[in-house]
Motif scaffolding. Structure first.
Motif, PDB file in Angstrom:
ATOM      1  N   GLY A 149      40.845  87.797  63.927  1.00  0.00           N
ATOM      2  CA  GLY A 149      40.714  87.091  65.204  1.00  0.00           C
ATOM      3  C   GLY A 149      40.348  85.634  64.998  1.00  0.00           C
ATOM      4  O   GLY A 149      40.901  84.736  65.660  1.00  0.00           O
ATOM      5  N   THR A 150      39.426  85.384  64.063  1.00  0.00           N
ATOM      6  CA  THR A 150      39.039  84.014  63.746  1.00  0.00           C
ATOM      7  C   THR A 150      40.219  83.255  63.148  1.00  0.00           C
ATOM      8  O   THR A 150      40.473  82.099  63.498  1.00  0.00           O
ATOM      9  CB  THR A 150      37.845  84.002  62.769  1.00  0.00           C
ATOM     10  OG1 THR A 150      36.756  84.699  63.362  1.00  0.00           O
ATOM     11  CG2 THR A 150      37.420  82.590  62.422  1.00  0.00           C
ATOM     12  N   ALA A 151      40.960  83.911  62.257  1.00  0.00           N
ATOM     13  CA  ALA A 151      42.114  83.272  61.619  1.00  0.00           C
ATOM     14  C   ALA A 151      43.145  82.844  62.656  1.00  0.00           C
ATOM     15  O   ALA A 151      43.719  81.751  62.554  1.00  0.00           O
ATOM     16  CB  ALA A 151      42.743  84.222  60.600  1.00  0.00           C
ATOM     17  N   GLU A 152      43.349  83.683  63.648  1.00  0.00           N
ATOM     18  CA  GLU A 152      44.315  83.348  64.700  1.00  0.00           C
ATOM     19  C   GLU A 152      43.898  82.071  65.433  1.00  0.00           C
ATOM     20  O   GLU A 152      44.715  81.182  65.675  1.00  0.00           O
ATOM     21  CB  GLU A 152      44.436  84.514  65.677  1.00  0.00           C
ATOM     22  CG  GLU A 152      45.572  84.378  66.637  1.00  0.00           C
ATOM     23  CD  GLU A 152      45.822  85.639  67.443  1.00  0.00           C
ATOM     24  OE1 GLU A 152      46.881  85.695  68.078  1.00  0.00           O
ATOM     25  OE2 GLU A 152      44.971  86.556  67.446  1.00  0.00           O
ATOM     26  N   ARG A 153      42.594  81.944  65.737  1.00  0.00           N
ATOM     27  CA  ARG A 153      42.088  80.724  66.397  1.00  0.00           C
ATOM     28  C   ARG A 153      42.197  79.520  65.457  1.00  0.00           C
ATOM     29  O   ARG A 153      42.559  78.422  65.870  1.00  0.00           O
ATOM     30  CB  ARG A 153      40.644  80.919  66.848  1.00  0.00           C
ATOM     31  CG  ARG A 153      40.483  81.795  68.071  1.00  0.00           C
ATOM     32  CD  ARG A 153      39.074  81.807  68.618  1.00  0.00           C
ATOM     33  NE  ARG A 153      38.059  82.223  67.669  1.00  0.00           N
ATOM     34  CZ  ARG A 153      37.789  83.488  67.333  1.00  0.00           C
ATOM     35  NH1 ARG A 153      38.463  84.460  67.873  1.00  0.00           N
ATOM     36  NH2 ARG A 153      36.838  83.771  66.465  1.00  0.00           N
ATOM     37  N   GLU A 154      41.848  79.732  64.172  1.00  0.00           N
ATOM     38  CA  GLU A 154      41.842  78.622  63.219  1.00  0.00           C
ATOM     39  C   GLU A 154      43.238  78.062  62.969  1.00  0.00           C
ATOM     40  O   GLU A 154      43.379  76.879  62.648  1.00  0.00           O
ATOM     41  CB  GLU A 154      41.201  79.059  61.906  1.00  0.00           C
ATOM     42  CG  GLU A 154      39.709  79.254  62.035  1.00  0.00           C
ATOM     43  CD  GLU A 154      39.050  79.801  60.782  1.00  0.00           C
ATOM     44  OE1 GLU A 154      37.827  79.646  60.663  1.00  0.00           O
ATOM     45  OE2 GLU A 154      39.755  80.375  59.930  1.00  0.00           O
ATOM     46  N   MET A 155      44.257  78.872  63.116  1.00  0.00           N
ATOM     47  CA  MET A 155      45.627  78.381  62.923  1.00  0.00           C
ATOM     48  C   MET A 155      45.937  77.235  63.897  1.00  0.00           C
ATOM     49  O   MET A 155      46.760  76.382  63.594  1.00  0.00           O
ATOM     50  CB  MET A 155      46.634  79.518  63.084  1.00  0.00           C
ATOM     51  CG  MET A 155      46.555  80.574  61.992  1.00  0.00           C
ATOM     52  SD  MET A 155      46.861  79.943  60.350  1.00  0.00           S
ATOM     53  CE  MET A 155      48.607  79.643  60.450  1.00  0.00           C
ATOM     54  N   GLY A 156      45.239  77.195  65.015  1.00  0.00           N
ATOM     55  CA  GLY A 156      45.421  76.120  65.978  1.00  0.00           C
ATOM     56  C   GLY A 156      44.962  74.759  65.480  1.00  0.00           C
ATOM     57  O   GLY A 156      45.316  73.727  66.046  1.00  0.00           O
ATOM     58  N   PHE A 157      44.174  74.728  64.405  1.00  0.00           N
ATOM     59  CA  PHE A 157      43.699  73.461  63.834  1.00  0.00           C
ATOM     60  C   PHE A 157      44.742  72.792  62.933  1.00  0.00           C
ATOM     61  O   PHE A 157      44.579  71.626  62.569  1.00  0.00           O
ATOM     62  CB  PHE A 157      42.437  73.684  62.984  1.00  0.00           C
ATOM     63  CG  PHE A 157      41.189  73.921  63.774  1.00  0.00           C
ATOM     64  CD1 PHE A 157      40.511  72.877  64.376  1.00  0.00           C
ATOM     65  CD2 PHE A 157      40.670  75.203  63.890  1.00  0.00           C
ATOM     66  CE1 PHE A 157      39.351  73.097  65.087  1.00  0.00           C
ATOM     67  CE2 PHE A 157      39.502  75.432  64.600  1.00  0.00           C
ATOM     68  CZ  PHE A 157      38.844  74.377  65.205  1.00  0.00           C
ATOM     69  N   ALA A 158      45.777  73.516  62.535  1.00  0.00           N
ATOM     70  CA  ALA A 158      46.712  73.006  61.522  1.00  0.00           C
ATOM     71  C   ALA A 158      47.250  71.614  61.853  1.00  0.00           C
ATOM     72  O   ALA A 158      47.409  70.784  60.960  1.00  0.00           O
ATOM     73  CB  ALA A 158      47.857  73.994  61.316  1.00  0.00           C
ATOM     74  N   ASP A 159      47.517  71.346  63.117  1.00  0.00           N
ATOM     75  CA  ASP A 159      48.071  70.046  63.506  1.00  0.00           C
ATOM     76  C   ASP A 159      47.085  68.890  63.314  1.00  0.00           C
ATOM     77  O   ASP A 159      47.497  67.722  63.314  1.00  0.00           O
ATOM     78  CB  ASP A 159      48.536  70.069  64.967  1.00  0.00           C
ATOM     79  CG  ASP A 159      49.773  70.924  65.168  1.00  0.00           C
ATOM     80  OD1 ASP A 159      50.463  71.236  64.170  1.00  0.00           O
ATOM     81  OD2 ASP A 159      50.052  71.291  66.320  1.00  0.00           O
ATOM     82  N   ASP A 160      45.795  69.195  63.157  1.00  0.00           N
ATOM     83  CA  ASP A 160      44.783  68.158  62.959  1.00  0.00           C
ATOM     84  C   ASP A 160      44.633  67.752  61.492  1.00  0.00           C
ATOM     85  O   ASP A 160      43.830  66.876  61.169  1.00  0.00           O
ATOM     86  CB  ASP A 160      43.426  68.635  63.480  1.00  0.00           C
ATOM     87  CG  ASP A 160      43.442  68.880  64.977  1.00  0.00           C
ATOM     88  OD1 ASP A 160      44.144  68.134  65.694  1.00  0.00           O
ATOM     89  OD2 ASP A 160      42.754  69.818  65.426  1.00  0.00           O
TER      90      ASP A 160
END
Length: 190
Positions: A149-160
């Protein structure tokens, strides 16, 4: 002597960032890999001062209150952080520094160190990430579910991040990060 550059290798649990950073340390002995502090208990085989500085929650809080952390985050009920002093000393001495930290910490460092270079490591697929997390055998099924679940949220940081590296092959991915480090270090020299 010019100041060193700070490289942040980050990504979700199971992406293989630890494996890549270990390979980088072997391939680039002139680069210093920072050792993080944590309040979580050691996993089998982890060594104090090599893998982490294992602190009690009270010790971590005291160091946090005295401003000793460059970044910190609470992840899965434990705190993790990078002690500022050792990193600053290496950078001032012209050494390139690698931090292996989670995306929360990476965003803190990005705000604090202007010329830091952020590398986001991802597994080649969601199925492979799941397989890696389950294959560790160090966490319960519930802990794996929470990490996913955390990994799914963290994938949203990739663009930063400045770079995204797919860890489909350790040697290839390590080579890609080595090229990033060399290029960014040379860029800073000019």
């Amino acid at each position: 002597m010019s100041r060193g550059r700070l490289f942040i290798v980050s990504g979700p649990s199971g992406a293989g960032k630890g494996t890549l950073v270990e390979a980088l340390a072997r391939e680039m002995p002139d680069v210093w890999v920072s050792v993080s502090a944590t309040t979580r208990p050691p996993r089998p085989g982890e060594i104090e001062g090599t893998h982490y500085f294992f602190l009690t929650p009270e010790e971590f809080s005291a160091r946090l209150d005295s401003g000793e952390f460059l970044e910190w985050a609470e992840v899965h009920g434990n705190r993790y952080g990078t002690l500022r002093g050792p990193v600053e000393r290496r950078l001032a001495g012209g050494v390139q520094v690698i931090l292996e930290i989670d995306p929360q910490g990476a965003m803190q460092v990005k705000g604090a160190v202007d010329d830091s270079v952020l590398v986001f490591v991802v597994a080649p697929s969601w199925d492979e990430l799941t397989r890696r997390l389950k294959g560790r055998g160090s966490e319960s099924e519930e802990q794996v579910r929470v990490r996913l679940g955390t990994a799914e949220r963290e994938m949203g940081f990739a663009d930063d991040y400045d770079y995204v590296v797919i860890n489909d092959d350790v040697a290839r991915a390590t080579g890609e990060i080595m090229s990033i480090i060399r290029s960014a270090s040379a860029e800073k020299e000019t």
